[in-house]
Design a protein around this motif. Structure first.
Motif, PDB file in Angstrom:
ATOM      1  N   ARG A 123       0.818  -1.217   0.000  1.00  0.00           N
ATOM      2  CA  ARG A 123       0.000   0.000   0.000  1.00  0.00           C
ATOM      3  C   ARG A 123       0.854   1.271   0.000  1.00  0.00           C
ATOM      4  O   ARG A 123       0.327   2.361  -0.239  1.00  0.00           O
ATOM      5  N   ILE A 126       4.503   3.953  -4.529  1.00  0.00           N
ATOM      6  CA  ILE A 126       4.134   5.257  -5.103  1.00  0.00           C
ATOM      7  C   ILE A 126       4.743   5.486  -6.486  1.00  0.00           C
ATOM      8  O   ILE A 126       4.619   6.576  -7.032  1.00  0.00           O
ATOM      9  N   PHE A 128       3.868   4.405  -9.385  1.00  0.00           N
ATOM     10  CA  PHE A 128       2.779   4.778 -10.289  1.00  0.00           C
ATOM     11  C   PHE A 128       1.456   4.495  -9.586  1.00  0.00           C
ATOM     12  O   PHE A 128       1.402   3.786  -8.577  1.00  0.00           O
ATOM     13  N   ARG A 129       0.390   5.074 -10.127  1.00  0.00           N
ATOM     14  CA  ARG A 129      -0.943   4.933  -9.553  1.00  0.00           C
ATOM     15  C   ARG A 129      -1.786   3.994 -10.393  1.00  0.00           C
ATOM     16  O   ARG A 129      -1.641   3.931 -11.612  1.00  0.00           O
ATOM     17  N   TYR A 130      -2.677   3.270  -9.740  1.00  0.00           N
ATOM     18  CA  TYR A 130      -3.645   2.427 -10.438  1.00  0.00           C
ATOM     19  C   TYR A 130      -4.904   2.398  -9.584  1.00  0.00           C
ATOM     20  O   TYR A 130      -4.875   2.715  -8.390  1.00  0.00           O
ATOM     21  N   ASP A 131      -6.037   2.037 -10.198  1.00  0.00           N
ATOM     22  CA  ASP A 131      -7.301   2.201  -9.496  1.00  0.00           C
ATOM     23  C   ASP A 131      -7.514   1.119  -8.431  1.00  0.00           C
ATOM     24  O   ASP A 131      -6.857   0.076  -8.421  1.00  0.00           O
ATOM     25  N   GLU A 132      -8.441   1.382  -7.526  1.00  0.00           N
ATOM     26  CA  GLU A 132      -8.682   0.485  -6.402  1.00  0.00           C
ATOM     27  C   GLU A 132      -9.233  -0.865  -6.858  1.00  0.00           C
ATOM     28  O   GLU A 132      -8.967  -1.887  -6.225  1.00  0.00           O
ATOM     29  N   ARG A 135      -6.292  -2.951  -7.677  1.00  0.00           N
ATOM     30  CA  ARG A 135      -5.591  -3.346  -6.451  1.00  0.00           C
ATOM     31  C   ARG A 135      -6.334  -4.458  -5.724  1.00  0.00           C
ATOM     32  O   ARG A 135      -5.740  -5.444  -5.286  1.00  0.00           O
ATOM     33  N   LYS A 216       0.927  -0.170 -16.926  1.00  0.00           N
ATOM     34  CA  LYS A 216       1.570   0.685 -15.919  1.00  0.00           C
ATOM     35  C   LYS A 216       2.996   0.224 -15.656  1.00  0.00           C
ATOM     36  O   LYS A 216       3.907   1.030 -15.507  1.00  0.00           O
TER      37      LYS A 216
END
Length: 219
Positions: A123, A126, A128-132, A135, A216
């Motif tokens: 968690r 950081i 890169f970002r990806y949607d919940e 995850r 990603k």
């Protein structure tokens, strides 16, 4: 009225997949890449590839270096070019040769044993970002076959997911990214991600989360 001339440039990023032997992981990764027009992807058996790696923006190595064949020439070219690399480690990977490439991950084994490892998402990642949804789905993905051993990483490594073996979350990386003087490298420390793509479709009737994860990582 005005006449306007537009010059269209093909600026797509070129990705090369080299593999030891045919494997469903290859088609799963290739299918995800091809959903993005900005990427152009080729795949070749490593022993038949005659091109130059300097012409590519990323090289994906599936179970290379392998135990049963000699890939010293192509591996030397990859290292000299400093092109970014994504390594997928499996049962056929020659870990000793992989360690000698100095890509940022060393896997030391006393016996040739494997674990079945599912992803436990970090968690605090950081890079890169990806949607919940992606995850949450990742933590339900089927296990990959990962080498059993000691994993050495530099302190600057970015771990996306740890290996969860049975009910125990280990400190071993399942997906990790490193950067060394030789260049940027990503590692998937297990084979079988084609099952992730299939599981995504079973659960959601699409491949959206799997595609997003692969794209990603490549980006």
């Amino acid at each position: 009225t005005s006449d306007i001339f537009i010059e269209v440039l093909d600026s797509r990023q070129k990705i090369l997949i080299l593999y030891h032997a045919p494997h469903p992981d290859i088609s799963a990764i290739k299918s995800a890449i091809q959903t993005n027009y900005n990427y152009e992807v080729e795949d070749h058996p490593v022993n038949l590839f005659q091109g130059e790696v300097t012409g590519y923006n990323l090289v994906i190595l599936h179970q290379i270096p392998a135990r049963s064949t000699n890939q010293s020439t192509i591996l030397a070219k990859i290292r000299e070019s400093k092109v970014p690399v994504l390594c997928i480690i499996g049962e056929q990977t020659d870990l000793q040769l992989l360690n000698q490439m100095s890509l940022g991950l060393n896997v030391r084994q006393t016996e040739r044993m494997v674990n079945e490892a599912v992803p436990s998402v970090n968690r605090d990642f950081i890079l890169f970002r990806y949607d919940e949804d992606t995850r949450d789905l990742m933590e339900q993905f089927p296990p990959l076959v990962s080498p059993f051993g000691t994993y050495d990483l530099p302190p600057t490594a970015d771990i996306l997911a740890y290996q969860k073996i049975g009910k125990t979350v280990s400190n071993l990386p399942l997906i990790v990214f490193t950067e060394t003087p030789e260049g940027k490298t990503g590692f998937i420390t297990g084979e079988g991600i084609w099952k992730w793509r299939l599981f995504n479709f079973i659960e959601k009737e699409n491949h959206q989360s799997f595609n997003q994860l692969v794209l990603k990582m490549i980006q």
